[in-house]
Design an enzyme around this catalytic site. Structure first.
Site, PDB file in Angstrom:
ATOM      1  N   CYS A   1       0.829  -1.203   0.000  1.00 13.06           N
ATOM      2  CA  CYS A   1       0.000   0.000   0.000  1.00 13.06           C
ATOM      3  C   CYS A   1       0.868   1.260   0.000  1.00 13.06           C
ATOM      4  CB  CYS A   1      -0.855   0.052   1.260  1.00 13.06           C
ATOM      5  SG  CYS A   1      -1.815  -1.425   1.531  1.00 13.06           S
TER       6      CYS A   1
ATOM      7  N   ARG B   1       4.853   0.507  -6.202  1.00 14.40           N
ATOM      8  CA  ARG B   1       4.797  -0.235  -4.946  1.00 14.40           C
ATOM      9  C   ARG B   1       3.820  -1.416  -5.020  1.00 14.40           C
ATOM     10  NH1 ARG B   1       6.738   2.271  -0.392  1.00 14.40           N
ATOM     11  NH2 ARG B   1       5.031   1.526   0.889  1.00 14.40           N
TER      12      ARG B   1
ATOM     13  N   TRP C   1      -3.007  -2.772  -1.371  1.00 16.52           N
ATOM     14  CA  TRP C   1      -2.513  -4.102  -1.732  1.00 16.52           C
ATOM     15  C   TRP C   1      -3.147  -5.028  -0.711  1.00 16.52           C
ATOM     16  CZ3 TRP C   1       0.762  -8.081   0.058  1.00 16.52           C
ATOM     17  CH2 TRP C   1       1.348  -8.870  -0.936  1.00 16.52           C
TER      18      TRP C   1
ATOM     19  N   ASN D   1      -1.119   1.869   5.835  1.00 15.48           N
ATOM     20  CA  ASN D   1      -0.187   0.901   5.249  1.00 15.48           C
ATOM     21  C   ASN D   1       0.358   0.042   6.393  1.00 15.48           C
ATOM     22  OD1 ASN D   1       1.820  -0.447   3.807  1.00 15.48           O
ATOM     23  ND2 ASN D   1       3.272   1.246   3.977  1.00 15.48           N
ATOM     24  N   GLY D   2       0.282  -1.275   6.238  1.00 13.96           N
ATOM     25  CA  GLY D   2       0.788  -2.160   7.292  1.00 13.96           C
ATOM     26  C   GLY D   2      -0.297  -3.119   7.741  1.00 13.96           C
TER      27      GLY D   2
ATOM     28  N   GLU E   1      17.990 -16.486 -10.417  1.00 12.53           N
ATOM     29  CA  GLU E   1      17.546 -15.111 -10.640  1.00 12.53           C
ATOM     30  C   GLU E   1      16.803 -14.998 -11.980  1.00 12.53           C
ATOM     31  OE1 GLU E   1      17.034 -12.581  -9.029  1.00 12.53           O
ATOM     32  OE2 GLU E   1      16.975 -10.964 -10.493  1.00 12.53           O
TER      33      GLU E   1
ATOM     34  N   LYS F   1      12.913 -13.833 -12.629  1.00 12.82           N
ATOM     35  CA  LYS F   1      12.477 -12.789 -13.584  1.00 12.82           C
ATOM     36  C   LYS F   1      11.392 -13.333 -14.505  1.00 12.82           C
ATOM     37  CE  LYS F   1      13.772 -10.273 -11.846  1.00 12.82           C
ATOM     38  NZ  LYS F   1      14.574  -9.922 -10.729  1.00 12.82           N
TER      39      LYS F   1
ATOM     40  N   GLU G   1       8.061 -13.679 -12.562  1.00 15.87           N
ATOM     41  CA  GLU G   1       7.440 -12.386 -12.251  1.00 15.87           C
ATOM     42  C   GLU G   1       6.876 -11.705 -13.494  1.00 15.87           C
ATOM     43  OE1 GLU G   1       9.791  -9.950  -9.015  1.00 15.87           O
ATOM     44  OE2 GLU G   1      11.142 -10.849 -10.457  1.00 15.87           O
TER      45      GLU G   1
ATOM     46  N   HIS H   1      19.428 -36.172 -10.738  1.00 18.82           N
ATOM     47  CA  HIS H   1      18.864 -36.541  -9.427  1.00 18.82           C
ATOM     48  C   HIS H   1      17.383 -36.193  -9.343  1.00 18.82           C
ATOM     49  CE1 HIS H   1      22.836 -37.589  -8.060  1.00 18.82           C
ATOM     50  NE2 HIS H   1      23.274 -36.440  -8.527  1.00 18.82           N
TER      51      HIS H   1
ATOM     52  N   LYS I   1       6.634  -3.699  -5.083  1.00 20.45           N
ATOM     53  CA  LYS I   1       8.063  -3.378  -5.132  1.00 20.45           C
ATOM     54  C   LYS I   1       8.686  -3.433  -3.737  1.00 20.45           C
ATOM     55  CE  LYS I   1      11.793  -1.963  -7.214  1.00 20.45           C
ATOM     56  NZ  LYS I   1      12.478  -2.991  -7.979  1.00 20.45           N
TER      57      LYS I   1
END
Ligand code: F6R
Length: 587
Positions: free
Chosen positions: A2, A27, A74, A100-101, A464, A468, A471, A487, A582
């Site tokens: 948020c 964000r 969010w 926010n939180g 990594e 990417k 996402e 394996h 973000k």
């Protein structure tokens, strides 16, 4: 996560709030709302979707008034819908808040308030703040006292902004970001400087457990949660904060990928003083831990390989969210390096708190030099790569690696000295050919599973690259250490699968090539990332040759580009992937 924003001054609040929320879109969010005060009345407009969509449908910017609050939500508590979107009004409608939180004890508080006759419309934890403030205001008839009483009852981590209908704005900070902009024509409160930097570069960073009260007549007062007044200096924020435009680029993600030849040079010039202090601590440490989340954790894994292979130094990378399960790991003879682009990831901050409580010395490598993590560190080095707006980390990753290389080099007596100019030129070379990668992405878009294979130091890059891909393209992707193929993962190989092979011409080359043959024998398609071609590859993406330890800095670039172009092919939004934020400021 948020974003919160508030404004009071001479300007048209709604327009400033909408613009600020747009600047903080990176964000991550699912719904939007604003509230303004006109003639002692609070008007709210809100809806589900992007800021511009909700502005178009609800005409957010037409709300009248010189004081207001805004929010992008969010979802944590309650589904994504109009009712759960912020701002939330108290039952009487005299107060509205954005938050926010997370309020951990909202259920208990809600029940108590309901018993007292206050009613709730949403499923959110946030609405409890509005009614609790209202209750305390009804009791005290004093805004300062009602804020202090309210924060003393809340459990959790939060920052919130409230407007009172008679023309006062108040905000509180407790372990979530909150910054104040001091403009000539008004004051801002925001989750991020980007929310107002176009209007003022004079900024105050309140400490944790602080409340601020402001109005349009110039009142700006800070006090702590016990009510003691607090004085703050104004800080000028760096001009680079205003570098938040896409310019000629279609997306921030593409801009940020393309900036790497430049940002790697800037990271190479990282503040030597702080770096030296960190290196001295590391040289004297009993144990070295490195922590981070997501991409930052992948950077920690690269560091592990560097330190081990070239310096015979064992360091322990730990995923930040896992640290809480091993609190006794840490002691006062050890050093923790925390890696974070934002410096606000809740998991990273918690890991640092746990280690710090055991006396471990905290150092960090962070992009946002005003962040909580920097404040919590004994010494911190800045990535200095400018704002990273695209939700997926790109340039911050290579900058993290650059600084880790510099640290590793000092610990191994300069035998690992990065030639940043050469690395930068090689990055530019890779970035000069988008066309080939674009073509491959047209094929890759149809894949349902992609595996990225690398050995040794290339395995963290494989992880990594898979992150990417997940996402940006929403394709299932997984990083594999080459030797592990037999394996288990070999069972997955068939015609429907794509495998990206990270195979530079170094000590891992021969082993990785033989894994490629095994994969190809099972008819999976292979994309080779290498400075040396081989007929086994269905597609070859060429990277320049470089001395062995530095390949990771080059090989990640085409993989970032491939994810970006595949996202375009799949028509997903590369800058704002679904469900992601973000700055992950909640646990
Ligand atoms: C991946 C990504 C996330 C972040 C993670 C940590 O592209 O962006 O995985 O790396 O949320 O964020 P910071 O580095 O800000 O602590």
């Amino acid at each position: 996560m948020c974003s919160i924003i508030g404004y009071t001054g001479n300007g048209a609040a709604a327009q400033l709030l909408v613009k600020g929320l747009k600047r903080m879109e990176y964000r991550g969010y699912d719904s939007v709302g604003i509230a303004t005060i006109t003639s002692n009345h609070i008007d709210i407009r809100k809806g589900v979707g992007k800021v511009s969509e909700v502005d178009n449908s609800e005409k957010l910017r037409l709300l009248v008034g010189n004081m207001g609050i805004g929010h992008t939500r969010w979802a944590t508590h309650g589904v994504v819908n109009n009712v759960n979107a912020h701002p939330h009004k108290s039952s009487t409608g005299q107060i509205a808040i954005v938050h926010n939180g997370i309020i951990d004890n909202y259920n208990i508080l809600k029940k108590e308030l309901q018993d007292k006759g206050y009613f709730f419309k949403s499923e959110t934890d946030s609405e409890v703040i509005a009614n609790l403030l209202q209750y305390n205001f009804d009791e005290t008839k004093n805004i300062k006292k009602s804020m202090i009483k309210t924060v003393s009852s809340l459990k959790g981590e939060y920052s919130f902004v409230a407007v009172f209908e008679h023309g006062l704005l108040a905000a509180a900070k407790f372990h979530e970001p909150m910054v104040i902009g001091v403009g000539k024509n008004g004051y801002f409160v925001s989750s991020d400087v980007l929310g107002f930097v176009e209007y003022t570069d004079d900024v105050i960073y309140p400490d944790n457990k602080e409340i601020v009260i402001m109005n349009s007549s110039g009142l700006l007062q800070f006090f702590d949660f016990s009510g003691n007044p607090v004085r703050h200096q104004i800080t000028k924020v760096s001009k680079e904060f205003s570098d938040v435009y896409k310019g000629e680029y279609a997306h921030f993600t593409l801009k940020e990928i393309s900036e790497q030849p430049n940002t790697i040079m800037r990271a190479g010039q990282a503040c030597e003083d702080e770096l030296e202090k960190i290196i001295t601590l590391l040289k004297n440490a009993k144990k070295i831990y490195v922590t981070g989340s997501g991409t930052s954790y992948n950077a920690a894994l690269v560091a592990k390989h560097l330190f081990l292979k070239y310096g015979k130094i064992i360091i322990e990378p730990i995923i930040s969210s896992e640290v809480r399960f091993y609190p006794d790991y840490f002691d006062d003879k050890s050093v923790l390096i925390a890696l974070s682009q934002s410096g606000e990831s809740a998991d990273v901050l918690e890991a640092v708190k746990i280690a710090s409580n055991k006396g471990t010395k905290i150092t960090s490598i962070v992009n946002i030099s005003t962040s909580s993590l920097v404040h919590m560190s004994l010494h911190s080095v800045s990535l200095n790569c400018g704002p990273e707006i695209g939700v997926a980390a790109t340039k911050s990753f290579t900058s993290q690696l650059a600084i880790l290389y510099k640290i590793a080099n000092s610990l191994v007596d300069n035998s690992l000295k990065p030639d940043f100019l050469k690395i930068s030129k090689s990055m530019s070379e890779i970035l000069s050919d988008h066309e080939h990668i674009c073509k491959i992405s047209k094929e890759l878009k149809n894949a349902t599973d992609v595996y990225v294979l690398g050995r040794g130091i290339h395995f963290p890059i494989a992880s990594e690259a898979a992150l990417k891909l997940k996402e940006l393209t929403y394709i299932h992707a997984e990083g594999l250490p080459g030797g592990e193929l037999k394996h288990g993962p070999l069972a997955l190989m068939d015609t429907s699968v794509y495998v990206i092979i990270i195979n530079p011409n170094d000590s891992t080359y021969v082993d990785t090539l033989s894994s490629t043959y095994e994969i190809k024998a099972r008819k999976a398609k292979v994309i080779g990332i290498s400075d040396k071609n081989d007929p086994i590859y269905d597609h070859w993406i060429k990277i320049p040759s470089i001395s062995e330890p530095f390949y990771p800095l080059l090989e990640i670039i085409p993989l970032q580009l491939l994810s970006y172009y595949t996202a375009l092919e799949k028509q997903t939004d590369p800058d704002y992937p679904r469900n992601l934020a973000k700055s992950v400021t909640v646990k």
